[in-house]
Design an enzyme around this catalytic site. Sequence first.
Site, mmCIF file in Angstrom:
data_model
loop_
_atom_site.group_PDB
_atom_site.id
_atom_site.type_symbol
_atom_site.label_atom_id
_atom_site.label_comp_id
_atom_site.label_asym_id
_atom_site.label_seq_id
_atom_site.Cartn_x
_atom_site.Cartn_y
_atom_site.Cartn_z
ATOM 1 N N TRP A 132 0.853 -1.193 0.000
ATOM 2 C CA TRP A 132 0.000 0.000 0.000
ATOM 3 C C TRP A 132 0.889 1.243 0.000
ATOM 4 O O TRP A 132 1.841 1.319 0.796
ATOM 5 C CB TRP A 132 -0.911 -0.036 1.229
ATOM 6 N N ASP A 213 -1.316 -5.785 9.086
ATOM 7 C CA ASP A 213 -2.195 -4.668 8.716
ATOM 8 C C ASP A 213 -3.498 -5.308 8.242
ATOM 9 O O ASP A 213 -3.522 -5.960 7.197
ATOM 10 C CB ASP A 213 -1.540 -3.838 7.602
ATOM 11 N N LYS A 249 -13.487 0.030 5.347
ATOM 12 C CA LYS A 249 -14.097 -0.720 4.247
ATOM 13 C C LYS A 249 -15.208 -1.658 4.735
ATOM 14 O O LYS A 249 -16.310 -1.639 4.195
ATOM 15 C CB LYS A 249 -13.021 -1.546 3.508
HETATM 16 C C1 LIG Z 1 -3.532 -2.090 3.346
HETATM 17 C C2 LIG Z 1 -4.159 -0.838 3.871
HETATM 18 N N1 LIG Z 1 -3.847 -0.437 5.131
HETATM 19 C C3 LIG Z 1 -4.370 0.683 5.658
HETATM 20 C C4 LIG Z 1 -5.255 1.466 4.937
HETATM 21 C C5 LIG Z 1 -5.742 2.704 5.627
HETATM 22 O O1 LIG Z 1 -7.081 2.905 5.555
HETATM 23 P P1 LIG Z 1 -7.781 3.825 6.669
HETATM 24 O O2 LIG Z 1 -6.755 4.754 7.216
HETATM 25 O O3 LIG Z 1 -8.887 4.506 5.951
HETATM 26 O O4 LIG Z 1 -8.259 2.870 7.699
HETATM 27 C C6 LIG Z 1 -5.613 1.104 3.605
HETATM 28 C C7 LIG Z 1 -6.576 1.952 2.779
HETATM 29 N N2 LIG Z 1 -6.224 2.014 1.404
HETATM 30 C C8 LIG Z 1 -7.146 2.642 0.455
HETATM 31 C C9 LIG Z 1 -8.472 1.935 0.465
HETATM 32 C C10 LIG Z 1 -7.389 4.098 0.759
HETATM 33 C C11 LIG Z 1 -6.124 4.884 0.990
HETATM 34 O O5 LIG Z 1 -5.194 4.789 0.146
HETATM 35 O O6 LIG Z 1 -6.070 5.555 2.031
HETATM 36 C C12 LIG Z 1 -6.545 2.488 -0.937
HETATM 37 O O7 LIG Z 1 -7.137 3.001 -1.894
HETATM 38 O O8 LIG Z 1 -5.507 1.787 -1.034
HETATM 39 C C13 LIG Z 1 -5.056 -0.077 3.077
HETATM 40 O O9 LIG Z 1 -5.357 -0.470 1.820
#
Ligand SMILES: Cc1ncc(COP(=O)(O)O)c(CN[C@@](C)(CC(=O)O)C(=O)O)c1O
Length: 401
Positions: A132, A213, A249
Amino acid sequence: VSRFESITMAPPDPILGVSEAFRADTHEMKLNLGVGAYRTEELRPYVLSVVKKAENLMLERGEFKEYLPIEGLAAFNKATAELLLGADNPIIKQQRIATVQGLSGTGSLRLAAALIERYFPGAKVLISSPTWGNHKNIFNDARVPWSEYRYYDPKTVGLDFDGMISDIKAAPEGSFILLHGCAHNPTGIDPTPEQWEVIADVIQEKNHIPFFDVAYQGFASGSLDADASSVRLFAARGMELLVAQSYSKNLGLYAERIGAINVVCSSADAAARVKSQLKRIARPMYSNPPIHGARIVANVVGDPALFNEWKEEMELMAGRIKSVRQKLYDSICAKDKSEKDWSYILKQIGMFSFTGLNRAQSDNMTDKWHVYMTKDGRISLAGLSAAKCEYLADAIIDSFY
Ligand SMILES: Cc1ncc(COP(=O)(O)O)c(CN[C@@](C)(CC(=O)O)C(=O)O)c1O
């Protein structure tokens, strides 16, 4: 001249910046497959009915808005630990888990990073390649050194398991190994249960500390228990571990910023000390967390009828994504006359599909087809409707060749 002259313009965020570009686009066929946010078949944001019911309950009760304790809402912390490990898990009875409500997954990861920086000087965090996009930012800003372990194999569009294991083996003893509990972002490729056992073996062998995570529990497979099986496997072995959680989510609470950091320790005494230091980190960072999202989770989980309805809605969301994944695959195969094997799109789990499109091809998707996605080739299927699969298949095939 301004005193802020030295502050330069920051680049747009690789994920959230995509939504900004999407909003600026006026083309009528534009499609936002960037941020991982669930949309209905009509491509509208979805507020779960259990969330609305919980909020109505809260309104009727007329609850207070006083400060929460630094560690957050007790009822939420209890519920989130039980969701993660299972309510009857002995770790909970033995009080060996330190749970602190965090500002969603991001804030929880950041609290854990600050704990590592303060109490494990020099320790490294190993993150998957790719991972991520925000993981690197979080550890960089917390001044925690990180390096990557091999994860994605472009040749097989699958997991480079041997590479992953050898990189984890080669890491300095006592490293933190950041693992996606389920629905790996951005690849959508998860280890099999057998592979999780081997990953646990090598982490124990090298005295590493597993750091999960868990941002998609219940959202990937539709089952809260199935999606937590990797974490529960490590916990059942008696390993100490960290787990960041998010309700963005699976309960659709994106902007409520509700999550938690959990630290499973070998004794209740250690858990109490860890919790006290997490509080000491949180107080100067944001003092105490927002109450609304915590109450929603506590009310949904605390009421058997709402809890069951939540499970149904998670299956519904996961089901829609699975069916749109299948429809996209079918649309691509119907149109693509080459021998290319697209089945990796079907094998991937969770809300994303790692298309294998490179940077230039992803740019073509946006520039020519007005399909917005991240530049690593990831598309969020949660933002795709069955009605748009034909159009997307045309765009992917046009961009691939
Ligand atoms: C693996 C992972 N960890 C943590 C988070 C953190 O989300 P939160 O802080 O809202 O709880 C995301 C969210 N990733 C998203 C869905 C959104 C983003 O980038 O923030 C994404 O599009 O990858 C994630 O994909």
